[in-house]
Design a protein around this motif. Structure first.
Motif, mmCIF file in Angstrom:
data_model
loop_
_atom_site.group_PDB
_atom_site.id
_atom_site.type_symbol
_atom_site.label_atom_id
_atom_site.label_comp_id
_atom_site.label_asym_id
_atom_site.label_seq_id
_atom_site.Cartn_x
_atom_site.Cartn_y
_atom_site.Cartn_z
ATOM 1 N N SER A 272 53.873 57.673 60.930
ATOM 2 C CA SER A 272 53.637 55.984 61.794
ATOM 3 C C SER A 272 54.991 56.076 62.873
ATOM 4 O O SER A 272 55.843 56.470 62.624
ATOM 5 N N GLN A 273 54.963 55.016 63.821
ATOM 6 C CA GLN A 273 56.019 55.297 64.605
ATOM 7 C C GLN A 273 56.088 53.326 65.578
ATOM 8 O O GLN A 273 55.029 53.140 65.913
ATOM 9 N N GLY A 274 56.555 52.602 64.578
ATOM 10 C CA GLY A 274 56.549 51.102 64.751
ATOM 11 C C GLY A 274 54.969 50.657 63.883
ATOM 12 O O GLY A 274 54.668 51.481 63.012
ATOM 13 N N ARG A 275 54.024 50.127 64.865
ATOM 14 C CA ARG A 275 53.468 49.296 64.255
ATOM 15 C C ARG A 275 51.402 50.170 64.342
ATOM 16 O O ARG A 275 50.390 49.595 63.906
ATOM 17 N N THR A 276 52.150 51.307 64.817
ATOM 18 C CA THR A 276 50.849 52.444 65.224
ATOM 19 C C THR A 276 51.444 54.043 64.611
ATOM 20 O O THR A 276 52.117 53.815 64.266
ATOM 21 N N LEU A 277 49.791 54.783 64.417
ATOM 22 C CA LEU A 277 50.440 56.243 64.162
ATOM 23 C C LEU A 277 51.405 56.763 65.244
ATOM 24 O O LEU A 277 51.498 55.550 66.938
ATOM 25 N N TYR A 278 51.979 57.496 65.451
ATOM 26 C CA TYR A 278 52.334 58.468 66.196
ATOM 27 C C TYR A 278 51.678 59.550 66.998
ATOM 28 O O TYR A 278 50.908 59.581 66.951
ATOM 29 N N GLY A 279 52.337 58.748 68.928
ATOM 30 C CA GLY A 279 50.638 59.340 69.406
ATOM 31 C C GLY A 279 50.834 60.824 69.391
ATOM 32 O O GLY A 279 49.379 61.460 69.762
ATOM 33 N N GLY A 280 51.661 61.495 69.038
ATOM 34 C CA GLY A 280 51.423 63.390 69.132
ATOM 35 C C GLY A 280 50.684 63.516 68.015
ATOM 36 O O GLY A 280 49.495 64.098 68.191
ATOM 37 N N VAL A 281 50.597 62.871 66.518
ATOM 38 C CA VAL A 281 49.756 63.043 65.678
ATOM 39 C C VAL A 281 47.830 62.232 66.528
ATOM 40 O O VAL A 281 46.803 63.308 65.950
ATOM 41 N N SER A 282 48.522 61.552 66.197
ATOM 42 C CA SER A 282 46.756 61.103 67.179
ATOM 43 C C SER A 282 46.634 61.710 67.982
ATOM 44 O O SER A 282 44.666 62.227 68.058
ATOM 45 N N ALA A 283 46.990 62.133 68.732
ATOM 46 C CA ALA A 283 46.255 63.405 70.414
ATOM 47 C C ALA A 283 45.609 64.279 69.197
ATOM 48 O O ALA A 283 44.295 64.740 69.803
ATOM 49 N N ALA A 284 46.691 65.275 68.130
ATOM 50 C CA ALA A 284 46.078 65.999 67.951
ATOM 51 C C ALA A 284 45.701 66.126 67.326
ATOM 52 O O ALA A 284 44.245 67.199 67.216
ATOM 53 N N LEU A 285 44.401 64.674 66.459
ATOM 54 C CA LEU A 285 43.527 64.546 65.712
ATOM 55 C C LEU A 285 42.351 64.676 66.764
ATOM 56 O O LEU A 285 41.376 65.272 66.786
ATOM 57 N N ALA A 286 42.976 63.741 67.886
ATOM 58 C CA ALA A 286 41.570 64.088 68.698
ATOM 59 C C ALA A 286 41.681 65.696 69.192
ATOM 60 O O ALA A 286 40.296 65.853 69.658
ATOM 61 N N TYR A 287 41.925 65.843 69.382
ATOM 62 C CA TYR A 287 42.003 67.634 69.980
ATOM 63 C C TYR A 287 40.994 68.547 69.108
ATOM 64 O O TYR A 287 40.105 69.216 69.467
ATOM 65 N N GLU A 288 41.518 68.106 68.141
ATOM 66 C CA GLU A 288 41.129 69.277 66.863
ATOM 67 C C GLU A 288 39.374 68.575 66.285
ATOM 68 O O GLU A 288 38.608 69.819 66.624
ATOM 69 N N ALA A 289 39.446 67.608 67.076
ATOM 70 C CA ALA A 289 37.487 67.114 66.467
ATOM 71 C C ALA A 289 36.899 68.099 68.338
ATOM 72 O O ALA A 289 35.819 68.402 67.681
ATOM 73 N N MET A 290 37.643 67.574 69.417
ATOM 74 C CA MET A 290 37.038 68.795 70.384
ATOM 75 C C MET A 290 36.586 69.803 69.997
ATOM 76 O O MET A 290 35.933 70.793 70.209
ATOM 77 N N ARG A 291 38.317 70.803 69.587
ATOM 78 C CA ARG A 291 38.148 72.459 69.259
ATOM 79 C C ARG A 291 37.425 72.670 68.258
ATOM 80 O O ARG A 291 36.210 73.523 68.734
ATOM 81 N N VAL A 292 36.521 71.944 67.254
ATOM 82 C CA VAL A 292 35.928 72.586 66.263
ATOM 83 C C VAL A 292 34.237 72.147 66.772
ATOM 84 O O VAL A 292 33.147 72.637 66.358
#
Length: 269
Positions: free
Chosen positions: A30-50
């Protein structure tokens, strides 16, 4: 939870939604009240990759951080293939939590093709490889939790909220616990680890949030060391009216440029 476990989880979420209809990411990302932006972006990318053919390489990744993603709370990653042609694919991903879109990402993939057009990149840096991490220590209730997953070594620029006249950051970065291999998803998760360049210009803590992020990937056709350092140099192109615009180059240990990153940041001072 290690980054590799999170990426495995999102692959299962996309490939077997009946078995894993939602995802959870723990508070240590986490980063404050949200997930760290890099990890949430990485998850979105990986979902597209597969969701597309493996022979297509990532060319550009665009991400809008629409709203906070609560840690330790279920969310979905929804993927939509906009177009898949002979050479290129355009794909969209959304992270949805509590019925609201929290992240919107779009990526372009393309197969390598023979071309008579070749322009070599000449952007270089002169930073020496670090011997150890050198950045913000882990201070309870002050240092973002997600930083425990990374090692950052600052070479030029200052720490946030030090009243500096600098508005750039040059340094090195890597995962604290090396992944099995370094993929584009790992790089997306890594590149966003640095704080916004303009925070060092403030004398007192103030929140800031990335609004949009664009990363263009360059493929030097080389495998990366899983525990290797990546060089990072980001400069503020312009800042005013509570918004800043930054641009960064990222190199591997061999000095090959591998990515160009641009961000629009909102500062609430």
């Amino acid at each position: 939870m290690h980054i590799d476990e999170l990426l495995t989880q999102v692959r299962q979420h996309i490939e077997s939604p009946e078995q894993m209809p939602t995802m959870l990411v723990p508070k240590d990302w986490s980063q404050g009240r949200t997930l760290y932006g890099g990890v949430s972006a990485a998850l979105a990318y990986e979902a597209m990759r597969v969701s597309i053919h493996a022979d297509r390489l990532l060319r550009s990744f665009n991400c809008n951080f629409v709203g906070p993603i609560e840690p330790d709370a279920p969310f979905e990653v929804k993927v939509e293939i906009l177009r898949e042609g002979k050479n290129a694919s355009q794909i969209l991903a959304r992270i949805v939590q509590n019925g609201n879109v929290s992240l919107l990402a779009q990526a372009s993939f393309g197969v390598p093709r023979k071309s008579k057009v070749t322009v070599a990149n000449n952007d270089k840096h002169t930073m020496a490889l670090p011997k150890k991490a050198k950045f913000i220590p882990q201070i309870p209730k002050l240092t973002p939790k997600f930083l425990r997953h990374f090692e950052l070594a600052i070479d030029s620029g200052k720490l946030p909220f030090t009243g500096s006249k600098d508005h750039h950051i040059h340094g090195w970065m890597r995962y604290k616990k090396a992944p099995a291999t370094i993929t584009d998803a790992h790089l997306i998760g890594l590149i966003d680890a640095w704080p916004p360049t303009v925070l060092q210009m403030l004398k007192w803590p103030a929140p800031a949030s990335t609004m949009s992020w664009n990363v263009e990937f360059i493929h030097p056709h080389a495998e990366f060391k899983a525990d290797g350092w990546f060089a990072y140099q980001v400069d503020t192109r312009q800042a005013a009216d509570g918004y800043g615009h930054t641009e960064a180059n990222i190199w591997d240990e061999n000095g090959d440029l591998i990515a160009i990153s641009r961000q629009a940041v909102a500062i609430f001072d």
